[in-house]
Design a protein around this motif. Sequence first.
Motif, mmCIF file in Angstrom:
data_model
loop_
_atom_site.group_PDB
_atom_site.id
_atom_site.type_symbol
_atom_site.label_atom_id
_atom_site.label_comp_id
_atom_site.label_asym_id
_atom_site.label_seq_id
_atom_site.Cartn_x
_atom_site.Cartn_y
_atom_site.Cartn_z
ATOM 1 N N THR A 7 0.836 -1.211 0.000
ATOM 2 C CA THR A 7 0.000 0.000 0.000
ATOM 3 C C THR A 7 0.866 1.255 0.000
ATOM 4 O O THR A 7 0.591 2.207 -0.736
ATOM 5 C CB THR A 7 -0.941 -0.002 1.219
ATOM 6 N N ARG A 11 0.983 4.033 -3.013
ATOM 7 C CA ARG A 11 0.724 5.450 -2.726
ATOM 8 C C ARG A 11 1.866 6.325 -3.234
ATOM 9 O O ARG A 11 1.647 7.378 -3.829
ATOM 10 C CB ARG A 11 0.518 5.658 -1.227
ATOM 11 N N GLN A 12 3.097 5.885 -3.010
ATOM 12 C CA GLN A 12 4.242 6.662 -3.472
ATOM 13 C C GLN A 12 4.289 6.724 -4.997
ATOM 14 O O GLN A 12 4.582 7.773 -5.572
ATOM 15 C CB GLN A 12 5.554 6.080 -2.932
ATOM 16 N N GLU A 14 1.727 6.605 -7.006
ATOM 17 C CA GLU A 14 0.667 7.538 -7.397
ATOM 18 C C GLU A 14 1.124 8.981 -7.228
ATOM 19 O O GLU A 14 0.870 9.830 -8.082
ATOM 20 C CB GLU A 14 -0.588 7.285 -6.583
ATOM 21 N N ARG A 15 1.790 9.266 -6.126
ATOM 22 C CA ARG A 15 2.293 10.626 -5.890
ATOM 23 C C ARG A 15 3.348 11.001 -6.922
ATOM 24 O O ARG A 15 3.379 12.130 -7.406
ATOM 25 C CB ARG A 15 2.869 10.743 -4.480
#
Length: 55
Positions: A7, A11-12, A14-15
Motif C-alpha cells: 500500500t 501510494r508513493q 501515485e504521488r
Amino acid sequence: MSAYVETLIQRQLERDRLRELIEDAETEHGPVDQAAADAKRAILRGDAAGTPNAA
C-alpha cells in the motif's frame, strides 16, 4: 506486513505520477496561480459561498 508495504509503495507511485503530471502541465501552461487554486479549494470545502472571483 507485506500488504502494508505494498500500500505504501502504491501510494508513493501515485504521488510520483501526479508530480510528473503537474510538472508537465506547468511546463506547458506555466506555474499554478496560487490565489486561484486557494479560491477553488475553498469552493470545494464550501468555505467560499458568495466570495467574488472564487470560480
